[in-house]
Design an enzyme around this catalytic site. Sequence first.
Site, PDB file in Angstrom:
ATOM      1  N   HIS A  85       0.770  -1.123  -0.132  1.00  0.00           N
ATOM      2  CA  HIS A  85      -0.039  -0.019   0.079  1.00  0.00           C
ATOM      3  C   HIS A  85       0.907   1.251   0.139  1.00  0.00           C
ATOM      4  CE1 HIS A  85      -3.061   2.938   1.134  1.00  0.00           C
ATOM      5  NE2 HIS A  85      -3.915   2.049   0.883  1.00  0.00           N
ATOM      6  N   GLU A 133      -4.013   3.104  -6.875  1.00  0.00           N
ATOM      7  CA  GLU A 133      -4.450   4.493  -6.009  1.00  0.00           C
ATOM      8  C   GLU A 133      -3.312   5.632  -6.134  1.00  0.00           C
ATOM      9  OE1 GLU A 133      -7.096   2.752  -2.597  1.00  0.00           O
ATOM     10  OE2 GLU A 133      -4.953   2.486  -2.295  1.00  0.00           O
TER      11      GLU A 133
HETATM   12  O1  LIG Z   1      -6.188   4.086   0.476  1.00  0.00           O
HETATM   13  C1  LIG Z   1      -7.053   3.698   0.037  1.00  0.00           C
HETATM   14  C2  LIG Z   1      -7.785   2.453   0.021  1.00  0.00           C
HETATM   15  O2  LIG Z   1      -6.549   1.692   0.267  1.00  0.00           O
HETATM   16  C3  LIG Z   1      -8.235   4.840  -0.127  1.00  0.00           C
HETATM   17  O3  LIG Z   1      -8.506   5.561   0.692  1.00  0.00           O
HETATM   18  P1  LIG Z   1      -9.565   6.884   0.478  1.00  0.00           P
HETATM   19  O4  LIG Z   1     -10.808   6.095  -0.001  1.00  0.00           O
HETATM   20  O5  LIG Z   1      -9.669   7.385   2.212  1.00  0.00           O
HETATM   21  O6  LIG Z   1      -9.053   7.850  -0.226  1.00  0.00           O
END
Ligand SMILES: O=C(CO)COP(=O)(O)O
Length: 214
Positions: A85, A133
């Site tokens: 992550h 992400e």
């Molecule tokens: O890092 C995330 C999920 O792993 C995304 O976080 P948010 O939905 O708070 O932007």
Amino acid sequence: MFILVNLKAYPCDPVEIATAANTVAESSGVRIAVAAQAAHLERVSETGVETWAQHVSPNGHGSFTGSTLAEAVADAGAVGTLINHSENRRKLADIDGSIEAAERVGLETCVCANNPEQTAAVAALSPDSVAVEPPELIGGDVSVSSADPDIVKDAVSAAAAVNEDVDVFCGAGVSTGDDVVSAGELGATGVLLASGVAKADDPKAVLEDLVSGL
Ligand SMILES: O=C(CO)COP(=O)(O)O
């Protein structure tokens, strides 16, 4: 579309959110899972919701103090795990080892990546899915699907060029049903989200909205 809710280390009630997610999944027919802290997995899985871990270590049984053992996570009721992550960055070799550890006990795997290039790199390790992400949008109010749609499209093509069997999810700022629909239109087959649910006053209402366009 798959809705994967990562509770991170937010000060929320994991059982309340898991119960709401299970209710909404059952009434809508949409697949929803909750990725909880390792210490909460057993209580979360007892609600009946699809339960995921937030990471598993690459090691198996042995002298590995502080590890999150894939076997222990599965024993606590998890059926899947996030790996890597932006907030828990791992080396490629460790990501590879964690995928192997998860597969050894039958856990579904979703590796997080920051951009299309990292998506391609981790798709080569053949997890079940990669979640793209952009770090700068994580925890914000604007969904990746509207702030940076190209990153989702590019991640989908980057993964397909490496391994067509790897699903691509997207995350960062996802909090509404419209965000989920537009993620699907960009080629993602799931969304990974956290603050929209974990920090909500009424997580059940947010979950109901998330599935409303599906
Ligand atoms: O890092 C995330 C999920 O792993 C995304 O976080 P948010 O939905 O708070 O932007």
